[in-house]
Every structure is written in structure tokens, then in C-alpha cells.
Design a protein around this motif. Structure first.
Motif, short mmCIF file in Angstrom:
data_model
loop_
_atom_site.label_atom_id
_atom_site.label_comp_id
_atom_site.label_asym_id
_atom_site.label_seq_id
_atom_site.Cartn_x
_atom_site.Cartn_y
_atom_site.Cartn_z
N ALA A 99 0.87 -1.16 0.00
CA ALA A 99 0.07 0.10 -0.02
C ALA A 99 0.80 1.10 -0.01
N LEU A 100 2.06 1.09 0.73
CA LEU A 100 2.88 2.39 0.89
C LEU A 100 3.55 2.74 -0.28
N THR A 101 3.90 1.68 -1.30
CA THR A 101 4.78 1.74 -2.23
C THR A 101 3.89 1.70 -3.41
N ALA A 109 2.40 6.64 0.09
CA ALA A 109 3.30 7.71 0.31
C ALA A 109 4.39 7.85 -0.70
N ASP A 110 5.27 8.82 -0.75
CA ASP A 110 6.04 9.10 -1.71
C ASP A 110 7.27 8.20 -1.63
N GLU A 111 7.57 7.16 -2.60
CA GLU A 111 8.71 6.29 -2.27
C GLU A 111 10.01 6.98 -1.75
N ARG A 112 10.18 8.14 -2.72
CA ARG A 112 11.54 8.86 -2.39
C ARG A 112 11.59 9.26 -1.11
N THR A 175 16.45 -2.29 5.03
CA THR A 175 17.94 -2.02 4.85
C THR A 175 18.20 -2.37 3.35
N ARG A 176 17.83 -3.63 2.97
CA ARG A 176 18.27 -3.98 1.63
C ARG A 176 17.52 -3.00 0.76
N TRP A 177 16.36 -2.74 0.85
CA TRP A 177 15.48 -1.83 -0.07
C TRP A 177 16.38 -0.48 -0.17
N ALA A 178 16.74 0.03 0.90
CA ALA A 178 17.54 1.32 0.63
C ALA A 178 18.62 0.94 0.05
N ASP A 179 19.52 0.11 0.16
CA ASP A 179 20.93 -0.23 -0.28
C ASP A 179 20.51 -0.14 -1.70
N GLY A 182 15.64 1.48 -3.72
CA GLY A 182 14.10 1.46 -4.11
C GLY A 182 13.78 0.48 -5.44
N ARG A 183 14.93 0.03 -5.99
CA ARG A 183 14.64 -0.64 -7.41
C ARG A 183 13.98 -2.08 -7.12
N THR A 184 14.24 -2.80 -5.88
CA THR A 184 13.62 -4.02 -5.52
C THR A 184 12.44 -3.77 -5.00
N SER A 185 11.32 -4.72 -5.30
CA SER A 185 9.87 -4.56 -4.66
C SER A 185 10.18 -4.66 -3.33
#
Length: 202
Positions: A99-101, A109-112, A175-179, A182-185
């Protein structure tokens, strides 16, 4: 029964809050959290420092995102009480992330913005401490949403243990998503982390 619509004052308050937070996170990201003061945030947002403090009692509050807790609690409460706690909580975490992304349509919410907040929390010691506090509070919200029998200490203990394990898995995924910038779901990462943490079992 229809849901109550927010009043004009409530909408204006919400818009002001979001605008202040957006300016704050942008400044923190560009200049560094410790280099920016609340007065700097107020000037950038075109409001007084008192207005900033009215919406955000501390500087750390400017980086905390309050939407996930509500989304997660709603989904936990709506889940079947007959399912294992790990499945109920884990499913709620995945659904809330979607829902957030925007995984389930229009993002909440804004992903960035979410990525910037997450990076600030990971890289800033005082924010890491506050993040841990918010995770503890989230654990309590989730346990309440599970509808545990608070008179049964063992029931509450098991719910807290299962919830803590799910939140630890979510933190690893975030943490992985930030690394990955945001390219990974994010929902997929949370699901993978939950599966790894539970050995693929419910």
C-alpha cells in the motif's frame, strides 16, 4: 456506516504537517541531519518554529513516518484469528508495504520520501535510537490488534515474540531496499526476509 470526512481545519493541518516534514527531510538529506536546525526547517517551510514544534514535538519526530503503523494494525486486525500469528503479522507487513509503495495501486506515500527517511534513520545515531523506540511501540500496536487475551501472560509473550521476529525480518528487508535505492520491490523483500527467518514455515 460511512466514514467521517476530515474537516477543512483537519485537512489544512494535515497538509501543513506533510509540507513541513517534506522540507525537513529534504534539508536533512542535502545538508546532514545534525547540520540542520528546526529554525532552518521553519524558514524553508515558510512557517514559524512554534508551528513546527506544534506538529513535531522533537526534531527526531520530523523523520518518523506514522502511516505504516496504522496500515499494519488495520491489516492485522482484519486477518483471521485462526491463522498463526507469524502469518497474520507477516501478511500485514507485506500488505502495508504494498500500500505504501503502490504495489496494490496508488501509493499511500512518496517512495523517494520513504527512502530518504529510512537512510536518515540508518545513518544518524540519535535517529537509530528513536527508530528502535518506534519499533517497540509498533510491536505493542500489533499485539493489541491481534486481540490477545491480556490476562494470559503466555499468550501475550508468544504474540510479542512472533511479532518481534517479523519486525526484525522487516527491518532487514528495509535496509536492503534502501541499499538498492528502491529498485527492488519492498513487499517482495519483506516476504523473502520473513521466509528466511521462519525457515519458509508459518
Amino acid at each position: 456506516m460511512s466514514e467521517r470526512k476530515p474537516t477543512l481545519r483537519e485537512r489544512q493541518r494535515s497538509e501543513t504537517r506533510h509540507a513541513i516534514q517534506a522540507y525537513a527531510v529534504r534539508l536533512f538529506t542535502d545538508r546532514g541531519y545534525d547540520a540542520v536546525t528546526v529554525a532552518d526547517v521553519a524558514e524553508a517551510a515558510g512557517v514559524s518554529a512554534m508551528t513546527v514544534y506544534r506538529h513535531f514535538p522533537t526534531k527526531e519526530d520530523l523523520v518518523l513516518v506514522d502511516q505504516p503503523a496504522l496500515l499494519i494494525a488495520e491489516r492485522v486486525a482484519a486477518s483471521s484469528a485462526g491463522e498463526p500469528v507469524v502469518r497474520r503479522v507477516g501478511g500485514a507487513l507485506v500488505e502495508a508495504a504494498a500500500a505504501l509503495t503502490g504495489g496494490g495501486g496508488e501509493p499511500v506515500a512518496d517512495e523517494r520520501f520513504l527512502l530518504d527517511c529510512l537512510r536518515l534513520m540508518v545513518s544518524t545515531p540519535s535517529l537509530r535510537a528513536r527508530h528502535l523506540d518506534s519499533q517497540y511501540a509498533l510491536q505493542g500496536v500489533i499485539v493489541d490488534a491481534l486481540g490477545c487475551d491480556t490476562a494470559d501472560a503466555e499468550d501475550v509473550f508468544r504474540a510479542r515474540a512472533a511479532t518481534s521476529a517479523c519486525l526484525a525480518a522487516m527491518h532487514t528487508a528495509l535496509t536492503r531496499w534502501a541499499d538498492d535505492d528502491g529498485r527492488t520491490s519492498l513487499p517482495d523483500l519483506i516476504a523473502q526476509a520473513l521466509a528466511a527467518g521462519t525457515g519458509g514455515k508459518d
